[in-house]
Each structure stands twice: as C-alpha cells, then as structure tokens.
Design a protein around this motif. Structure first.
Motif, PDB file in Angstrom:
ATOM      1  N   VAL A   1       0.830  -1.204   0.000  1.00 43.72           N
ATOM      2  CA  VAL A   1       0.000   0.000   0.000  1.00 43.72           C
ATOM      3  C   VAL A   1       0.862   1.252   0.000  1.00 43.72           C
ATOM      4  O   VAL A   1       0.653   2.184  -0.774  1.00 43.72           O
ATOM      5  CB  VAL A   1      -0.948  -0.018   1.221  1.00 43.72           C
ATOM      6  N   GLN A   2       1.871   1.225   0.836  1.00 45.61           N
ATOM      7  CA  GLN A   2       2.730   2.409   0.939  1.00 45.61           C
ATOM      8  C   GLN A   2       3.445   2.726  -0.356  1.00 45.61           C
ATOM      9  O   GLN A   2       3.679   3.884  -0.700  1.00 45.61           O
ATOM     10  CB  GLN A   2       3.791   2.182   2.017  1.00 45.61           C
TER      11      GLN A   2
ATOM     12  N   ILE B   1       1.456   4.693  -3.426  1.00 47.78           N
ATOM     13  CA  ILE B   1       0.861   6.026  -3.235  1.00 47.78           C
ATOM     14  C   ILE B   1       1.298   6.934  -4.377  1.00 47.78           C
ATOM     15  O   ILE B   1       2.478   6.986  -4.725  1.00 47.78           O
ATOM     16  CB  ILE B   1       1.324   6.640  -1.904  1.00 47.78           C
ATOM     17  N   SER B   2       0.333   7.662  -4.958  1.00 56.44           N
ATOM     18  CA  SER B   2       0.679   8.565  -6.052  1.00 56.44           C
ATOM     19  C   SER B   2       0.963   9.962  -5.489  1.00 56.44           C
ATOM     20  O   SER B   2       0.955  10.177  -4.278  1.00 56.44           O
ATOM     21  CB  SER B   2      -0.485   8.626  -7.038  1.00 56.44           C
ATOM     22  N   ASN B   3       1.195  10.871  -6.411  1.00 55.17           N
ATOM     23  CA  ASN B   3       1.539  12.222  -5.947  1.00 55.17           C
ATOM     24  C   ASN B   3       0.305  13.101  -5.758  1.00 55.17           C
ATOM     25  O   ASN B   3       0.415  14.305  -5.609  1.00 55.17           O
ATOM     26  CB  ASN B   3       2.526  12.878  -6.917  1.00 55.17           C
TER      27      ASN B   3
ATOM     28  N   ALA C   1      -3.366  13.027  -3.558  1.00 52.98           N
ATOM     29  CA  ALA C   1      -4.208  12.274  -2.635  1.00 52.98           C
ATOM     30  C   ALA C   1      -5.616  12.121  -3.187  1.00 52.98           C
ATOM     31  O   ALA C   1      -6.136  13.025  -3.847  1.00 52.98           O
ATOM     32  CB  ALA C   1      -4.245  12.979  -1.286  1.00 52.98           C
TER      33      ALA C   1
ATOM     34  N   ASP D   1      -5.190   4.294  -6.233  1.00 48.69           N
ATOM     35  CA  ASP D   1      -3.799   3.854  -6.200  1.00 48.69           C
ATOM     36  C   ASP D   1      -3.673   2.357  -5.938  1.00 48.69           C
ATOM     37  O   ASP D   1      -2.586   1.800  -6.031  1.00 48.69           O
ATOM     38  CB  ASP D   1      -3.043   4.604  -5.093  1.00 48.69           C
TER      39      ASP D   1
ATOM     40  N   LEU E   1      -4.198   4.992   4.356  1.00 53.10           N
ATOM     41  CA  LEU E   1      -3.759   5.045   2.964  1.00 53.10           C
ATOM     42  C   LEU E   1      -4.787   4.393   2.051  1.00 53.10           C
ATOM     43  O   LEU E   1      -5.028   4.872   0.936  1.00 53.10           O
ATOM     44  CB  LEU E   1      -2.389   4.363   2.814  1.00 53.10           C
TER      45      LEU E   1
ATOM     46  N   GLY F   1      -7.224   6.684   1.167  1.00 48.72           N
ATOM     47  CA  GLY F   1      -6.763   7.564   0.107  1.00 48.72           C
ATOM     48  C   GLY F   1      -6.199   8.888   0.544  1.00 48.72           C
ATOM     49  O   GLY F   1      -6.174   9.843  -0.224  1.00 48.72           O
TER      50      GLY F   1
ATOM     51  N   GLY G   1      -3.096   9.387   1.341  1.00 53.59           N
ATOM     52  CA  GLY G   1      -1.660   9.457   1.071  1.00 53.59           C
ATOM     53  C   GLY G   1      -1.322  10.357  -0.093  1.00 53.59           C
ATOM     54  O   GLY G   1      -2.050  10.448  -1.079  1.00 53.59           O
ATOM     55  N   GLN G   2      -0.216  11.061   0.042  1.00 56.05           N
ATOM     56  CA  GLN G   2       0.268  11.898  -1.059  1.00 56.05           C
ATOM     57  C   GLN G   2       1.786  11.920  -0.997  1.00 56.05           C
ATOM     58  O   GLN G   2       2.366  12.312   0.005  1.00 56.05           O
ATOM     59  CB  GLN G   2      -0.300  13.312  -0.944  1.00 56.05           C
ATOM     60  N   VAL G   3       2.397  11.479  -2.070  1.00 55.68           N
ATOM     61  CA  VAL G   3       3.863  11.457  -2.135  1.00 55.68           C
ATOM     62  C   VAL G   3       4.301  12.363  -3.273  1.00 55.68           C
ATOM     63  O   VAL G   3       3.877  12.187  -4.415  1.00 55.68           O
ATOM     64  CB  VAL G   3       4.394  10.028  -2.367  1.00 55.68           C
TER      65      VAL G   3
END
Lengths: 292, 122
Positions: free
Chosen positions: A92-93, A96-98, A100, A129, B25, B28, B30-32
């Motif tokens: 999952v980690q 992650i996209s850029n 949210a 994602d 996450l 949803g 999460g943001q990288v």
C-alpha cells in the motif's frame, strides 16, 4: 469560581483632559459609545458561548463515535490481512501517487462575525492507487476496507471541523469577554470619572465667575458712591465759591455805596448817626432770644 | 483571519502504527511528492520510535502549510503529550485517534480535557 483580581484604581482615574464644555460633550459621546459597544459585545459573547456549548457537546459525542468507527475499521483491516494472508502495508505504501484521493475542502461559516472553517471530505473517485492491491487474493476485502476507512476518515474530518471551531471559538470568546470586561470595569468608570471631574471643574469656574461678578458690582457701587460724594462736594464748593464771589461783589458795591453815602453823610450830619445806634441795640436784643 | 490560512490546506497527515497508516492510505489520504519538505504526509511509528523522532515529525507536520488535519495515534500522542497539549493553533487540527492495540481513552485527549476543564464536569 474564578477569583477576580481587583482592578487598580489608577486605571479608572479620570483622563488628563482640559475641562471645557467641548471636552465634556466629547466625553459624553464617548460614554454613550462605550455603553452601546458594551451591550453589543455582550450579546456577541452570549451568542458565541451558546454556539460553543453546542460544539463542545457535539465534540464529546463525536469522539465517542470515532472510537467505535475506528474499531470497526481496524477489524476490516484485520479481515484483509487474513484474506490476503500477509501484510499489505508495504504494498500500500509503495503505491501512493503524488495526488491524494481523499482531500478536504474548507468552507467558511459565519457565526456573529467569526469565521469558522468547516472541513468537507473531497474524494476524487478517479484516483485509485490500489488497483493492484489484493489482486491475487482478498481483493473484495481490500475494497471493503477501503470503503470502511473512507467512512471513518469522513467522521474524522467532521470531528476535525468541530475541533477547529472549538479552538477558534474558545479564542474569540476569550477576547470578546476581555473586551466586555475592559469596557465595563475600566473604560466606562474612567469616562464617568472624567465627566464628573469636568463637571466639578466647570462648577468651580461658575462659582468663581459669580464671585468675580459680585466683587465687580461691589467695586462699582463703591466707585459710584465716591463719585456721587465728590460730585456733591464739588457742587457745594462751587456754590460756596459763587457765594463768595457774590459777597465780594456785594462788598464792593457796599463799599461803593459806603463811599457814596459818606459823601452824602457829610451833608446830612448828626441826625443819622443816632439812628444807626438804635438799630444795633435792636439786633442785640433779638440775638439774646435765640436758643442754640 | 483563518479564512486565508485554511484555503490552501487540503490534505490530511497521519502519524501512527503500521495498521493505522495502512488503513488511512487505503482510504486515500496518502500523497507522495518530490517537493522538498513535503515528500510524504504519513509516518509509520512503532513502539521503538524515539520521542525525538516523533517530535521532529510532529513539528514537521504542524508547520507544513498544506495540511488541514493531523491524525495521530493516541499512544504516540501520549509520548509527546506536552507538545500536543501546548499546540493550540486552529490549523492544523490535531485529532487523536485510537489504534488497533490501544483503545480510545477520552480522558487523555487534549481537546476533550480542555472541554472538561472549561465546564468543570468530569
């Protein structure tokens, strides 16, 4: 109960103003303004406090609800790890996209002039994602966990808006109450004291003015009396002078007459002489009768 | 006053144990990104994580200008309780959430304690 610190007298002392009627008018206006402002602020504070109490109650409920919701969510995650037969955390980690998927939007709500933010869940459904997560096994559980967690986070967002509103309201109420108290216990007494000071000072001036006028009147009277007396004296003097003058003229006339008569006497002789003696005796007799 | 500050704050941040983070996450949040200082908006903390690291991360998340809500596990918040309690700014909103192993205790929550203190009922 809160223990109120006594307010220093120095704060309520009248302001350093020049005591004039104009300043009095200004101060009266200021007092009026302070009283209006006080009542307005007090009402604002009451409205905010009402809202505040409402929010604290809702926070309490929401926090308890959150405890239950998070428990359910944790359970659904446990289902996922059971179904997938392993930990999906890493997977999952890494996916992650850029951008949210779950964002919040802040909306403003106006409560008697205070803007309270209201967070709203803003879910972008087009972003996913985790298409590959649970592809082998437990895909259904993953989808379910996603939904459950989305619901949980929505609850959290609601709670966060309540909490933010709580913090902001707490602050604003403190400030408002401080203002209300400052106006009530410092500004209004001080303005009243200033007005009293100006009034007393104006009264004092009035009394002074009155006394001054009285004094002036008195002086004037004395002056007129003196002037009258002088005038009378002058008149007397003039009269006297006139009389003197007259007498002088008379004596001159008499002398002239005497001179004339003496010239005549020489002609008349002794008969007249006896007559004058008689008249002097008569005068003496009448003088004796006069009582002083 | 708060309106401008709140406008740009759109994302959530999360500090917690692995399960909590995984759940969040999945939801949803999460943001990288590649932007320096804003690479990740979540941090996995275990029981071995030092309080200094927690503190540094807490500091980072509270000073970032795009985070509206910071979620933190209650047992982690307990470690840095002083900082959490003394953070009184409205943004970001700090929410203490329960974790799988640590049930929620309303008595420890900094905001709930403030509520209690204000109304004097407990």
């Amino acid at each position: 109960m809160k223990i109120m610190k006594p307010i220093s007298r120095a704060l309520r002392r009248p302001e350093q103003v020049f005591p004039t009627r104009m300043t009095l008018g200004v101060m009266k206006g200021k007092l009026k303004g302070a009283q209006t402002g006080h009542s307005l602020l007090k009402r604002k504070s009451e409205a905010l406090t009402k809202r505040f109490r409402d929010i604290t109650k809702r926070i309490d409920d929401a926090k308890r609800k959150m405890g239950r919701v998070m428990q359910t969510a944790a359970f659904s995650l446990a289902e996922v790890s059971y179904a997938t037969g392993g930990n999906i955390g890493f997977q999952v980690q890494e996916s992650i996209s850029n951008n949210a998927r779950f964002k919040v939007k802040a909306r403003q709500e106006n409560v008697s002039g205070v803007y309270l933010p209201q967070f709203e869940a803003d879910i972008n459904e087009s972003i996913n994602d985790f298409r590959m997560t649970g592809l082998g096994r437990g895909g259904q559980q993953v989808q379910r966990a996603r939904e459950v967690y989305s619901k949980a986070v929505e609850t959290l967002v609601d709670l966060a808006s309540l909490q933010t509103a709580f913090v902001i309201l707490d602050d604003v109420i403190k400030v408002t109450n401080r203002r209300v108290n400052a106006i009530e216990h410092v500004i209004i007494p001080r303005t009243e004291n200033t007005i009293a000071y100006i009034n007393s000072e104006l009264d004092e001036l009035d009394r002074e003015e009155f006394y001054r006028l009285k004094k002036v009147q008195e002086k004037k009277q004395i002056a007129t009396a003196a002037a009258d007396a002088e005038m009378a004296a002058k008149k007397l003097r003039e009269e006297a002078e006139r009389l003197n003058e007259l007498e002088k003229h008379e004596t001159e006339d008499v002398e002239k007459l005497v001179v004339k008569s003496e010239e005549d006497k020489e002609d008349k002789g002794e008969a007249d002489q006896e007559k004058t003696v008689d008249t002097t005796e008569l005068v003496a007799e009448t003088e004796g009768d006069v009582i002083f | 006053m708060a309106s401008e500050a709140a406008k740009n704050r759109t994302i959530l941040a999360c500090m917690g144990d692995e399960d909590t983070i995984t759940g969040m996450l999945l939801a949803g949040i999460g943001q990288v990104t590649n932007e320096p200082g804003k690479e990740r908006n979540f941090q996995i903390c275990t029981d071995d994580t030092k309080s200094e690291e927690l503190l540094a991360k807490f500091e980072e998340f509270t000073t970032r200008d795009d985070i509206a809500i910071l979620l933190i596990n209650q047992h982690l918040a307990d470690v840095i309780r002083l900082e959490v309690d003394s953070f009184t700014a409205p943004f970001p909103a700090i929410l203490e959430i329960p974790s799988k192993d640590h049930p929620y205790d309303p008595e420890k929550d900094s905001v709930l304690r403030r509520v209690r203190r204000l109304f004097g009922d407990s």
